[in-house]
Design an enzyme around this catalytic site. Sequence first.
Site, PDB file in Angstrom:
ATOM      1  N   LYS A 211     -21.308  10.804  21.105  1.00  0.00           N
ATOM      2  CA  LYS A 211     -21.703  10.361  19.835  1.00  0.00           C
ATOM      3  C   LYS A 211     -20.770   9.684  18.649  1.00  0.00           C
ATOM      4  CE  LYS A 211     -25.464   9.948  20.096  1.00  0.00           C
ATOM      5  NZ  LYS A 211     -25.916   9.123  21.355  1.00  0.00           N
ATOM      6  N   THR A 212     -19.397   9.572  19.263  1.00  0.00           N
ATOM      7  CA  THR A 212     -18.629   8.898  18.332  1.00  0.00           C
ATOM      8  C   THR A 212     -18.122   7.631  18.547  1.00  0.00           C
ATOM      9  OG1 THR A 212     -16.621   9.902  19.795  1.00  0.00           O
ATOM     10  CG2 THR A 212     -17.247  11.199  17.842  1.00  0.00           C
TER      11      THR A 212
ATOM     12  N   GLY B 298     -26.279   2.871  19.204  1.00  0.00           N
ATOM     13  CA  GLY B 298     -26.490   2.195  18.093  1.00  0.00           C
ATOM     14  C   GLY B 298     -27.829   2.029  17.661  1.00  0.00           C
TER      15      GLY B 298
ATOM     16  N   LYS C 124     -31.547   2.859  15.980  1.00  0.00           N
ATOM     17  CA  LYS C 124     -31.867   2.761  14.315  1.00  0.00           C
ATOM     18  C   LYS C 124     -32.697   4.201  14.230  1.00  0.00           C
ATOM     19  CE  LYS C 124     -32.065  -2.063  14.144  1.00  0.00           C
ATOM     20  NZ  LYS C 124     -30.330  -2.300  14.428  1.00  0.00           N
TER      21      LYS C 124
HETATM   22  P1  A3P Z   1     -25.874   6.046  17.008  1.00  0.00           P
HETATM   23  O1  A3P Z   1     -26.555   5.684  18.282  1.00  0.00           O
HETATM   24  O2  A3P Z   1     -26.201   7.278  16.379  1.00  0.00           O
HETATM   25  O3  A3P Z   1     -25.710   5.079  15.935  1.00  0.00           O
HETATM   26  P2  A3P Z   1     -21.090   7.489  22.169  1.00  0.00           P
HETATM   27  O4  A3P Z   1     -21.055   6.581  23.120  1.00  0.00           O
HETATM   28  O5  A3P Z   1     -19.878   8.538  22.157  1.00  0.00           O
HETATM   29  O6  A3P Z   1     -22.387   8.525  22.767  1.00  0.00           O
HETATM   30  O7  A3P Z   1     -21.423   7.140  20.778  1.00  0.00           O
HETATM   31  C1  A3P Z   1     -22.786   6.459  20.396  1.00  0.00           C
HETATM   32  C2  A3P Z   1     -22.496   5.718  19.183  1.00  0.00           C
HETATM   33  O8  A3P Z   1     -21.480   4.918  19.214  1.00  0.00           O
HETATM   34  C3  A3P Z   1     -23.712   5.182  18.449  1.00  0.00           C
HETATM   35  O9  A3P Z   1     -24.375   6.246  17.834  1.00  0.00           O
HETATM   36  C4  A3P Z   1     -22.665   4.090  17.457  1.00  0.00           C
HETATM   37  O10 A3P Z   1     -22.834   4.654  16.213  1.00  0.00           O
HETATM   38  C5  A3P Z   1     -21.410   4.146  17.849  1.00  0.00           C
HETATM   39  N1  A3P Z   1     -20.865   2.830  18.137  1.00  0.00           N
HETATM   40  C6  A3P Z   1     -19.765   2.356  17.965  1.00  0.00           C
HETATM   41  N2  A3P Z   1     -19.561   1.424  18.174  1.00  0.00           N
HETATM   42  C7  A3P Z   1     -20.471   0.696  18.861  1.00  0.00           C
HETATM   43  C8  A3P Z   1     -20.875  -0.519  19.401  1.00  0.00           C
HETATM   44  N3  A3P Z   1     -19.905  -1.499  19.361  1.00  0.00           N
HETATM   45  N4  A3P Z   1     -22.249  -0.531  20.089  1.00  0.00           N
HETATM   46  C9  A3P Z   1     -22.996   0.596  20.106  1.00  0.00           C
HETATM   47  N5  A3P Z   1     -22.801   1.570  19.433  1.00  0.00           N
HETATM   48  C10 A3P Z   1     -21.539   1.806  18.754  1.00  0.00           C
END
Ligand code: A3P
Length: 325
Positions: free
Chosen positions: A57-58, A277, A279
Amino acid sequence: LQTLPPVQLAEKYFTIFPEERDPLWQNPCHDKRHKDIWSKEKTCDRLPKFLVIGPQKTGTTALYSFLTLHPAITSNFPSQFTFEEIQFFSGSNYQHGIDWYMDFFPFPSNASTDFLFEKSANYLDSDVTPRRAAALLPRAKILVVLINPVDRAYSWYQHQRAHQDPAALNYTFHQVVSVGLDSSPELLTLQHRCLVPGAYAMHLDRWLRHYPPSQLLVVDGAVLRSNPVQVMEGVQRFLGVTPIFNYTQVLVFDENKGFWCHRVEGGRPKCLGKSKGRKYPEMAVEVPPCQIVLFELPVAAPTAGLDVVEVAGVQWTLVNMQSMT
Ligand code: A3P
């Protein structure tokens, strides 16, 4: 001098050396004696030069997908067992051995210039992974992506809601992070997965016992999200990939999604899936003194005036969440 049939010999050996029952795989090419008996058909080049270790989630998937756009960087083949990530070092897959692990990687066309890598987002907070990774990949570089741990915890909570986790559906985020040890196992599991990966200092400390700081790069996930071109340049310099690839050519900001995406034919964006990403509502600000477990407290530290709880066998201070955001 005595000997025994192989199985009995092994049993005797492990009775004498019980600590060796758990394997610790090393790179056969790093020791001449091992290399000499390593099959001529095999290579040590099908091992990653760097690892993306999380936490979830980062922005680790975004980093992963941007890395795969680089002409000199190649990831592992996806694993059908573990949601595409190999998760070799952290769990029972480790028992399959290094041939199993190497089969996930292609033969690099040029072993000295090609960069193989693996991303498993649960490596950061895995107890066993740093020692195992350092035994097999002592020269590997390690990338970790960090964001505000409160946002990470909230993102995980929303992730679990999207997956219909009853604990996440039935309790607010504030309740999830502040319930006590007498709560249901489901709620405590969710609390654990919200909070424990966010104890960055504790996890990094474990990695730094096995890797020198010069091999570890902390990527600011907030900048990765807002300015991936800048981050990718820094990542390439850290890895030593040449020539430096200009990501402005391959990334485009998608106004609908609100994130940076791959630029495909015709300049159109191809973004990560719906689960990246998402909502969801902003974290509630009206929640009065909303607290979250964040910092590990040294046992000897004075606790006067601080709320302290125990999670995962460790004492933690409770910090007002609003003051962190
Ligand atoms: P959210 O869905 O809570 O916004 P991971 O892949 O480590 O699990 O992290 C998911 C998170 O990556 C998403 O959390 C989002 O905020 C972040 N993120 C950063 N850059 C992104 C991108 N280009 N496209 C989609 N998510 C992105």
